[in-house]
Each structure stands twice: as structure tokens, then as C-alpha cells.
Design an enzyme around this catalytic site. Structure first.
Site, PDB file in Angstrom:
ATOM      1  N   ALA A 153       3.196   6.035  -2.743  1.00 22.97           N
ATOM      2  CA  ALA A 153       4.396   6.811  -3.081  1.00 22.97           C
ATOM      3  C   ALA A 153       4.575   6.916  -4.599  1.00 22.97           C
ATOM      4  O   ALA A 153       4.942   7.976  -5.120  1.00 22.97           O
ATOM      5  CB  ALA A 153       5.627   6.172  -2.444  1.00 22.97           C
TER       6      ALA A 153
ATOM      7  N   GLY B 211       0.812  -1.220   0.000  1.00 20.64           N
ATOM      8  CA  GLY B 211       0.000   0.000   0.000  1.00 20.64           C
ATOM      9  C   GLY B 211       0.837   1.259   0.000  1.00 20.64           C
ATOM     10  O   GLY B 211       0.547   2.223  -0.720  1.00 20.64           O
ATOM     11  N   CYS B 212       1.884   1.264   0.804  1.00 20.90           N
ATOM     12  CA  CYS B 212       2.749   2.448   0.905  1.00 20.90           C
ATOM     13  C   CYS B 212       3.514   2.672  -0.397  1.00 20.90           C
ATOM     14  O   CYS B 212       3.745   3.818  -0.798  1.00 20.90           O
ATOM     15  CB  CYS B 212       3.702   2.308   2.083  1.00 20.90           C
ATOM     16  SG  CYS B 212       2.827   2.242   3.669  1.00 20.90           S
ATOM     17  N   THR B 213       3.868   1.606  -1.072  1.00 15.60           N
ATOM     18  CA  THR B 213       4.575   1.708  -2.351  1.00 15.60           C
ATOM     19  C   THR B 213       3.670   2.317  -3.414  1.00 15.60           C
ATOM     20  O   THR B 213       4.063   3.247  -4.125  1.00 15.60           O
ATOM     21  CB  THR B 213       5.107   0.328  -2.783  1.00 15.60           C
ATOM     22  OG1 THR B 213       6.040  -0.129  -1.798  1.00 15.60           O
ATOM     23  CG2 THR B 213       5.780   0.390  -4.138  1.00 15.60           C
TER      24      THR B 213
END
Length: 155
Positions: A51, A46-48
């Protein structure tokens, strides 16, 4: 968890970026608004995706004079690997003691797969040049975050 709201003054902070350099919110605000987005952990799916979305709209953000700060409790070395692997073109900041996350009210109890633990809640704030929160973004999917950011800035 006492999350900051529109009109609140953003806490002043200086954190280390992915290159180990000190970066200050106050110094950056003189150049234009700042998107401060909190994410739980570098290099997770999710964070990838979140970003990458911001990376891909960097030119549009630059046109609006918006600086992006992604803040997580990851150490500097992990941020450096994340930025390099994903070719991120904005600033990641290390908040290992989660003091800045506490200041913005995004550190608190979470629940995942039946486990309860403390961590960062995924929220974003747009801080105006006056140091006040102009927008709080809390309703988005990681893959749509960048679109929500642009739509909010267009208001």
C-alpha cells in the site's frame, strides 16, 4: 479458484470504502482505467509495504488517469485505521463476504506454516474503460508491486 484473464469482463461491483461510502467500479471506469488490487489483510507487514508503494506513486497514477482500489475482506473500520495510519491516498474497499474476490477468482485455498485455509490470493488487475481486464499482475513482490504497476501501464 478460476482467476479472470486478460480480455475477460470485470465483474460489476459496489463496495463500501474506508469512509463507509459506496463506490462502484462502473462509475469509476468513466474517469479512466482502474487498478484493482487484492490483498489479504490490512496492517500486516506485506500489505502495508504494498500500500505504501502505491501511495508513493499516486501522482504518476493520476497522470495516467488510473484510479486505485485496494480490496480486502477487512471491515470498513479496520480499513479506515489502516488508511489513516499509513496516510493512504487511494480507495480501500471492504469485501467482507469475499463476493468480489470470488468474482475475480482470487479467493481460494492457501497454505501458511502448514495450515490450509481459504483466503485472498494477492493479485492485481488493470481494468480498462471498456470494463475488460487489460492486464493481470501475479508475479511481484509486495515491495516492488508499485514498480510492476507503472511498468505495465507504460507498455
Amino acid at each position: 479458484m478460476n482467476t479472470l484473464n486478460v480480455g475477460d469482463t470485470a465483474p460489476s461491483f459496489t463496495l463500501q470504502n474506508q469512509a463507509g461510502e459506496a463506490v462502484s467500479l462502473q462509475d469509476t471506469l468513466s474517469k479512466g482505467p482502474v487498478l484493482v488490487y487484492f490483498y489479504p489483510k490490512a496492517s500486516t507487514p506485506g500489505c502495508t509495504v504494498q500500500a505504501q508503494g502505491l501511495r508513493d506513486i499516486k501522482a504518476q497514477l493520476d497522470g495516467l488517469k488510473v484510479t486505485v482500489f485496494g480490496i480486502s475482506p477487512d471491515p470498513v473500520a479496520k480499513l479506515a485505521k489502516f488508511a489513516e495510519k499509513q496516510q493512504l491516498n487511494f480507495t480501500l474497499l471492504s469485501d467482507e463476504d469475499h463476493a468480489v474476490a470470488d468474482g475475480f477468482g482470487v479467493w481460494g485455498q492457501k497454505k501458511f506454516m502448514g495450515k490450509i485455509y481459504d483466503g485472498i490470493h494477492r493479485l492485481s488487475f488493470i481494468v480498462g474503460t471498456d470494463g475488460k481486464i487489460s492486464h493481470v499482475l501475479n508475479k511481484f513482490k509486495t515491495k516492488d508491486h508499485h514498480e510492476v504497476v507503472l511498468a505495465t501501464l507504460a507498455e
